[in-house]
Design a protein around this motif. Sequence first.
Motif, PDB file in Angstrom:
ATOM      1  N   GLN A 226       1.121  -1.070   0.136  1.00  0.00           N
ATOM      2  CA  GLN A 226       0.011   0.030   0.404  1.00  0.00           C
ATOM      3  C   GLN A 226       0.801   1.329  -0.009  1.00  0.00           C
ATOM      4  N   ASN A 227       2.028   1.264  -0.031  1.00  0.00           N
ATOM      5  CA  ASN A 227       2.690   2.346  -0.013  1.00  0.00           C
ATOM      6  C   ASN A 227       4.154   2.386  -0.352  1.00  0.00           C
ATOM      7  N   ILE A 228       4.496   1.565  -0.924  1.00  0.00           N
ATOM      8  CA  ILE A 228       5.585   1.340  -1.525  1.00  0.00           C
ATOM      9  C   ILE A 228       5.711   0.820  -3.283  1.00  0.00           C
ATOM     10  N   LYS A 229       6.667   0.765  -3.960  1.00  0.00           N
ATOM     11  CA  LYS A 229       6.096   0.749  -5.435  1.00  0.00           C
ATOM     12  C   LYS A 229       6.336  -0.411  -5.786  1.00  0.00           C
ATOM     13  N   ALA A 230       5.501  -1.245  -6.765  1.00  0.00           N
ATOM     14  CA  ALA A 230       5.751  -3.358  -6.683  1.00  0.00           C
ATOM     15  C   ALA A 230       7.079  -3.506  -6.565  1.00  0.00           C
ATOM     16  N   THR A 231       7.929  -2.485  -7.848  1.00  0.00           N
ATOM     17  CA  THR A 231       8.677  -3.017  -8.118  1.00  0.00           C
ATOM     18  C   THR A 231      10.278  -3.165  -7.147  1.00  0.00           C
ATOM     19  N   THR A 232      10.054  -1.936  -6.441  1.00  0.00           N
ATOM     20  CA  THR A 232      10.269  -1.700  -4.784  1.00  0.00           C
ATOM     21  C   THR A 232      10.511  -2.770  -3.808  1.00  0.00           C
ATOM     22  N   LEU A 233       9.303  -3.500  -3.796  1.00  0.00           N
ATOM     23  CA  LEU A 233       8.583  -4.245  -2.621  1.00  0.00           C
ATOM     24  C   LEU A 233       9.140  -5.724  -3.773  1.00  0.00           C
ATOM     25  N   SER A 234       9.185  -5.926  -4.716  1.00  0.00           N
ATOM     26  CA  SER A 234       9.699  -7.519  -5.135  1.00  0.00           C
ATOM     27  C   SER A 234      11.606  -6.799  -4.921  1.00  0.00           C
ATOM     28  N   LEU A 235      12.200  -6.135  -5.243  1.00  0.00           N
ATOM     29  CA  LEU A 235      13.024  -5.215  -4.944  1.00  0.00           C
ATOM     30  C   LEU A 235      13.495  -6.720  -3.220  1.00  0.00           C
ATOM     31  N   THR A 236      13.223  -6.955  -2.141  1.00  0.00           N
ATOM     32  CA  THR A 236      12.834  -7.802  -1.010  1.00  0.00           C
ATOM     33  C   THR A 236      13.813  -9.111  -1.602  1.00  0.00           C
ATOM     34  N   THR A 237      13.345  -9.858  -2.504  1.00  0.00           N
ATOM     35  CA  THR A 237      13.697 -11.438  -2.985  1.00  0.00           C
ATOM     36  C   THR A 237      14.968 -11.327  -3.853  1.00  0.00           C
ATOM     37  N   VAL A 238      16.353  -9.508  -3.666  1.00  0.00           N
ATOM     38  CA  VAL A 238      16.930  -9.624  -4.389  1.00  0.00           C
ATOM     39  C   VAL A 238      17.976  -9.383  -2.504  1.00  0.00           C
ATOM     40  N   MET A 239      17.586  -9.107  -2.000  1.00  0.00           N
ATOM     41  CA  MET A 239      17.967  -9.137  -0.445  1.00  0.00           C
ATOM     42  C   MET A 239      18.123 -11.062  -0.188  1.00  0.00           C
ATOM     43  N   THR A 240      16.969 -11.813   0.108  1.00  0.00           N
ATOM     44  CA  THR A 240      17.058 -13.026   0.382  1.00  0.00           C
ATOM     45  C   THR A 240      17.843 -14.147   0.218  1.00  0.00           C
ATOM     46  N   PRO A 241      17.775 -14.499  -1.171  1.00  0.00           N
ATOM     47  CA  PRO A 241      18.289 -15.734  -1.286  1.00  0.00           C
ATOM     48  C   PRO A 241      19.700 -16.107  -1.261  1.00  0.00           C
ATOM     49  N   LEU A 242      20.963 -14.815  -0.791  1.00  0.00           N
ATOM     50  CA  LEU A 242      21.889 -15.288  -0.130  1.00  0.00           C
ATOM     51  C   LEU A 242      22.151 -15.681   1.125  1.00  0.00           C
ATOM     52  N   LEU A 243      21.166 -15.123   2.166  1.00  0.00           N
ATOM     53  CA  LEU A 243      21.168 -14.922   3.698  1.00  0.00           C
ATOM     54  C   LEU A 243      20.429 -16.742   3.424  1.00  0.00           C
ATOM     55  N   ALA A 244      19.789 -16.815   2.568  1.00  0.00           N
ATOM     56  CA  ALA A 244      18.166 -17.897   2.676  1.00  0.00           C
ATOM     57  C   ALA A 244      19.959 -19.026   2.856  1.00  0.00           C
ATOM     58  N   MET A 245      20.662 -19.144   1.635  1.00  0.00           N
ATOM     59  CA  MET A 245      21.601 -20.676   1.513  1.00  0.00           C
ATOM     60  C   MET A 245      22.605 -20.462   2.514  1.00  0.00           C
ATOM     61  N   LEU A 246      22.879 -19.245   2.659  1.00  0.00           N
ATOM     62  CA  LEU A 246      23.303 -19.572   4.376  1.00  0.00           C
ATOM     63  C   LEU A 246      23.044 -20.140   4.931  1.00  0.00           C
ATOM     64  N   LEU A 247      21.445 -19.348   5.599  1.00  0.00           N
ATOM     65  CA  LEU A 247      21.024 -20.100   6.469  1.00  0.00           C
ATOM     66  C   LEU A 247      20.750 -21.837   6.234  1.00  0.00           C
ATOM     67  N   GLY A 248      20.529 -22.102   4.530  1.00  0.00           N
ATOM     68  CA  GLY A 248      20.700 -23.478   3.989  1.00  0.00           C
ATOM     69  C   GLY A 248      21.546 -24.166   4.972  1.00  0.00           C
ATOM     70  N   ALA A 249      22.919 -24.002   4.674  1.00  0.00           N
ATOM     71  CA  ALA A 249      24.199 -24.339   4.295  1.00  0.00           C
ATOM     72  C   ALA A 249      24.601 -24.797   5.853  1.00  0.00           C
ATOM     73  N   LEU A 250      24.445 -23.852   7.534  1.00  0.00           N
ATOM     74  CA  LEU A 250      24.448 -23.362   8.543  1.00  0.00           C
ATOM     75  C   LEU A 250      23.864 -25.050   9.179  1.00  0.00           C
ATOM     76  N   LEU A 251      22.815 -24.176   8.479  1.00  0.00           N
ATOM     77  CA  LEU A 251      21.320 -25.442   9.713  1.00  0.00           C
ATOM     78  C   LEU A 251      20.613 -26.644   9.008  1.00  0.00           C
ATOM     79  N   ASN A 252      20.640 -26.683   8.084  1.00  0.00           N
ATOM     80  CA  ASN A 252      20.110 -28.034   7.121  1.00  0.00           C
ATOM     81  C   ASN A 252      20.881 -28.772   6.388  1.00  0.00           C
ATOM     82  N   ASP A 253      23.080 -28.186   6.497  1.00  0.00           N
ATOM     83  CA  ASP A 253      23.238 -29.221   6.319  1.00  0.00           C
ATOM     84  C   ASP A 253      23.760 -28.996   5.098  1.00  0.00           C
ATOM     85  N   GLU A 254      22.980 -27.660   3.612  1.00  0.00           N
ATOM     86  CA  GLU A 254      22.244 -28.069   2.000  1.00  0.00           C
ATOM     87  C   GLU A 254      23.993 -27.611   2.240  1.00  0.00           C
ATOM     88  N   LYS A 255      24.658 -28.424   1.202  1.00  0.00           N
ATOM     89  CA  LYS A 255      26.162 -28.692   0.372  1.00  0.00           C
ATOM     90  C   LYS A 255      25.195 -28.036  -1.342  1.00  0.00           C
TER      91      LYS A 255
END
Length: 302
Positions: free
Chosen positions: A237-266
């Motif tokens: 309701q408060n920001i542009k759709a493309t700006t909101l989609s930018l959240t998904t640029v930031m999440t992948p590396l953090l998610a891959m790090l969590l998967g490697a550390l907590l779920n042994d995803e090699k």
Amino acid sequence: MPSKSNLMMTYALLVFIWASTPLAIVWSVSDLHLMWALVLRFFIALPIACAVLLLLKIKLPFNKIAMHSYLAGSLSLIGSQVFTYAATKYLSSGIIALMFGFAPIMAGLIGRFGFQQKLLSLQWLGMAVSVVGLGIICMSGGESQHVHPIGIGLMLLSVFAYSLSIYWVKSVNAQIEPMAQATGSILFSTFAALCIVPFIWQYVPTHLPNTQSLLALIYTVLMASLLAMFCYFKLVQNIKATTLSLTTVMTPLLAMLLGALLNDEKLTITVFIGAAVLIFGLFLYFYKDFKASRLLAKKIGA
């Protein structure tokens, strides 16, 4: 209109939740049929969301525009998540999060062909580079059990549904309280989940899931279905759709790090190269936005 600092905190919280949710989804299906994990997520989330509305004394409108907005919002919930849960059979949590990095590109294409929004040459180049990165990831399928073309296809459908939902909710413009929008969307998603039940009844859980699966299910309910959706609709309701989609640029590396550390995803080196190329493509796609943000920050600082 919420303050800029309020929106920034909401944005950061959403990034963290969406970075950790893929791992929670993978853990939740470890001792549950994957579609039952999805269905139970909404069955549990709905009464909690309604209780929060009552506690905060927020009305849940049921006029025509509100119902339309709930339907549009449910596309980013049950509409998107049904493909995400199906993809857990084929992809690791890190790759699932990485695939959501395509949301800005999907949003850009939907904006271009559905809403006649203009795309710059650099954005088209960024899209092409990201697709090359995805191709490199797909080629690693033979080397790693965490990457499979079927899973990639399912996640592309999931990302398309999520991206389309952003534009749909914004075009309806129902002006509903974010928590009411989230609850209404969960309500519609729960109705859709009920329609799935007859097809998965033979897999109905006959025992209490193990601790990891149960806690992960609770996390997807409280964080991904409730808190994240509140943040999501507030930002829609408060920001542009493309700006909101930018959240998904930031999440992948953090998610891959969590998967490697907590779920042994090699993951293989090919996957990391593909991920780097994909994220570089997204950087090119958003270069103008990054530049504008830096100029704005300098002006504010001055």
